[in-house]
Design an enzyme around this catalytic site. Structure first.
Site, PDB file in Angstrom:
ATOM      1  N   ASN A 103       0.844  -1.146  -0.081  1.00  0.00           N
ATOM      2  CA  ASN A 103       0.179  -0.041  -0.080  1.00  0.00           C
ATOM      3  C   ASN A 103       0.865   1.274   0.085  1.00  0.00           C
ATOM      4  O   ASN A 103       1.102   1.982  -0.868  1.00  0.00           O
ATOM      5  CB  ASN A 103      -0.858  -0.161   1.208  1.00  0.00           C
ATOM      6  CG  ASN A 103      -2.141   1.105   1.008  1.00  0.00           C
ATOM      7  OD1 ASN A 103      -2.091   1.886   0.432  1.00  0.00           O
ATOM      8  ND2 ASN A 103      -3.192   0.965   1.593  1.00  0.00           N
ATOM      9  N   ASP A 104       1.364   1.529   1.253  1.00  0.00           N
ATOM     10  CA  ASP A 104       2.192   2.939   1.349  1.00  0.00           C
ATOM     11  C   ASP A 104       3.152   2.737   0.215  1.00  0.00           C
ATOM     12  O   ASP A 104       3.541   4.176  -0.084  1.00  0.00           O
ATOM     13  CB  ASP A 104       2.818   3.146   2.666  1.00  0.00           C
ATOM     14  CG  ASP A 104       1.303   3.259   3.572  1.00  0.00           C
ATOM     15  OD1 ASP A 104       0.371   3.690   3.246  1.00  0.00           O
ATOM     16  OD2 ASP A 104       1.456   3.016   4.875  1.00  0.00           O
ATOM     17  N   VAL A 105       4.051   1.777   0.147  1.00  0.00           N
ATOM     18  CA  VAL A 105       5.298   1.757  -0.786  1.00  0.00           C
ATOM     19  C   VAL A 105       4.944   2.047  -2.362  1.00  0.00           C
ATOM     20  O   VAL A 105       5.670   2.163  -3.135  1.00  0.00           O
ATOM     21  CB  VAL A 105       5.978   0.578  -0.644  1.00  0.00           C
ATOM     22  CG1 VAL A 105       6.439   0.207   0.837  1.00  0.00           C
ATOM     23  CG2 VAL A 105       5.233  -0.640  -1.086  1.00  0.00           C
TER      24      VAL A 105
END
Lengths: 467, 93
Positions: A393-395
């Protein structure tokens, strides 16, 4: 120490250094580990003549020693060979905690022995207190890290003023240390209070840190245990312990900093920022999000994948949770049969441990030359037909590149959004660890494949096989 | 030069060696490297043994026994789990 033993310990130090050097390259890593283990074996036998058994207690002490080693061997072997590859971070945290606990106990026993017989020299007190403090902090901190990785109280637990409280504990410990060093060197009550405070401090230090930051925490605690062991080496005059502990301490510190750099967050932010607690980041998240979420079914996704020239798979913690690494490999093999070039893009902090994804994919027999690091894959993302994001997700959040107000702004990401088509496999629209919306999900070229990663992958594999 | 200064000298050099030796490690190997160094600090087992040998009352014996168990689990578990991880890293045949 006589000179024969000194020579042996030099050899041991060289083996440790070579072992670590070999561990830094995939071709030699396994031998590196074995070389370090050989060094340990030699150090073990070289230490045997240094054991001075207390008169009248020799027999019991030998029995306890052998029994302790055997019990530890059994526990270690069971842990090492029964742990699932996805639970590897917990296992490293557990072994690290045990080492820290042992280091703290060794320092404490030396102190109590010294306190009984009279005063202890200042030059001895300093490394003793250091090893006890750092070792017990590493012990209790590792237990909390272990529990967080097991899914217990994963969220950061924090309250206003926690840093002040931790500061007070730290100051009290330093005060007690000063008192023991310059005042009453043999006051065991002060020492025991300090021990208890160090244990509490380890808990208080790790509790406010979120589950996904545990890689950094474990790496830091690993280097702490190394330093505690080096401190013990000073106390009991064992050169091999000093060298081994220091090597682990300094390399672990560097590894910790490398990991923080990969997230573009200073170490202070990881430790004291209570990142991902949802405060602050929440409001900023919705802004800058345009477009709509476009779901896709497995059949259609399979068509897109099998007719692409080049597919890049971005795995994340979701793949580990779903234990889906074998399905990922099967899908990659099936696509390979269709003539699709498949690569894996690994973000340095994907998962719950540095290199976590690499270990899982290696377990599923993905050859490591198919795994690409972030910097190697990003320049060619424009030429990728389909980028398949599995539980990351965040990456892959382009906000890190585009939105200055985002808490993750500036973090290097895998630029999945630049691929022609992005397929994101995800259970729901829930936010990632940073607690912010992912702009990628709303892009025109993004399709969302909702559902459990394992089930979706099985559907994809079947559909690709049929096409 | 006293022995203490010499030991300090070794300590400082070891700090730099530790930094230098892993400075080029690829992120592929971060987990095994952490786990391998985790095994190396299991050398604390020797510390536990040295302390337990000298123990002359039951409190020290009990705590020394615990230290030996912890250290032994750390050293054996650390190297074994690293080996298990690394044997899976294979190149394409």
């Amino acid at each position: 120490m006589n000179s024969t033993l000194a020579f042996i310990f030099i050899g041991v130090a060289v083996l440790f250094i070579l072992g670590m050097k070999f561990l830094s390259s995939p071709k030699t890593a396994r031998n590196g580990n074995l070389i370090a283990a050989l060094g340990m074996l030699i150090a073990f036998f070289a230490t045997l003549p240094l054991l001075h058994f207390a008169p009248h207690h020799a027999k019991l002490n030998v029995i306890l020693m052998v029994a302790g080693i055997v019990v530890g061997l059994i526990l270690g072997a069971i842990g090492a060979y029964s742990v699932k590859m996805t639970a590897m971070p917990q296992m490293v945290a557990a072994f690290n905690g045990l080492g820290g606990g042992a280091a703290a106990l060794v320092a404490s026993l030396e102190f109590l022995r010294g306190a009984q017989t009279g005063s202890i020299a200042v030059i001895e007190t300093l490394p003793m207190l250091f090893a006890m403090l750092i070792g017990s902090l590493s012990f209790s901190g590792s237990i909390i890290a272990f529990l967080k990785l097991e899914g217990k109280f994963e969220k950061p637990y924090t309250f206003p003023g926690i840093n002040i409280l931790n500061g007070l504990i730290l100051l009290t410990m330093l005060g007690l240390a000063g008192y023991l060093i310059f005042g009453q060197a043999s006051n065991s009550t002060a020492f025991i209070v300090m021990f208890a405070l160090a244990l509490i401090f380890g808990v208080a230090m790790v509790m406010p840190i979120g589950g996904a930051d545990m890689p950094v925490v474990i790496s830091l605690l690993n280097s702490f245990t190394g330093l505690a062991v080096a401190g013990d080496g000073f106390v009991i005059h064992n050169l091999s312990m000093i060298v081994a502990g220091t090597l682990v301490g300094s390399s672990g510190t560097l590894l910790t900093l490398l990991m923080c750099r990969a997230m573009n967050r200073p170490i202070t932010n990881v430790l004291f920022g209570a990142f991902g607690s949802g405060s602050g980041g929440g409001e900023a998240s919705a802004e800058g999000v345009t477009g709509t979420v476009k779901p896709i079914q497995a059949d259609e996704a399979a068509l897109l994948l099998s007719y692409a020239q080049r597919v890049v798979i971005v795995p994340g913690y979701g793949m580990a949770v779903a234990q889906a690494q074998h399905q990922v490999r099967e899908l990659s093999d099936e696509l390979g049969k269709h003539g699709v070039e498949v690569q894996f893009a690994i973000h340095p902090v994907a998962g719950r441990m540095p290199g976590h994804m690499n270990v899982l994919l290696a377990e599923a027999n993905v050859p490591y030359d198919q795994l690409q690091e972030m910097d190697a894959i990003n320049p060619s993302m424009d030429r990728v037909g389909v980028c398949l994001v599995i539980g990351a997700n965040d990456v892959v959040n382009p906000a890190a590149r585009e939105q200055k107000s985002s808490p993750i702004y500036g973090m290097p990401i895998i630029e999945a959004d630049r691929a022609k088509i992005v397929i994101v496999m995800k259970r729901s629209m829930a936010t990632g660890f940073a607690g912010i919306q992912n702009h990628l999900f709303y892009r025109d070229n993004t399709r969302m494949l909702f559902g459990d990663a394992k089930a979706s992958l099985n559907a994809l594999i079947a559909a690709v096989k049929a096409s | 030069m006293s022995e203490q200064i010499l030991i300090l000298f070794i300590f400082v050099l070891a700090v730099f060696v530790g930094f230098e030796v892993i400075s080029k490690v690829p992120s592929l190997l971060h987990t095994p490297l952490m786990s391998g160094t985790n095994g190396i600090h299991g050398i604390i087992l020797l510390g536990g043994m040295l302390v337990l040998a000298k123990a002359d009352n039951s409190l020290v014996q009990a705590l020394g026994f615990v230290a030996v168990i912890f250290g032994s689990a750390n050293v054996f578990g650390g190297f074994m789990v690293t080996d298990r991880m690394l044997q899976m890293f294979k190149k394409k045949k």
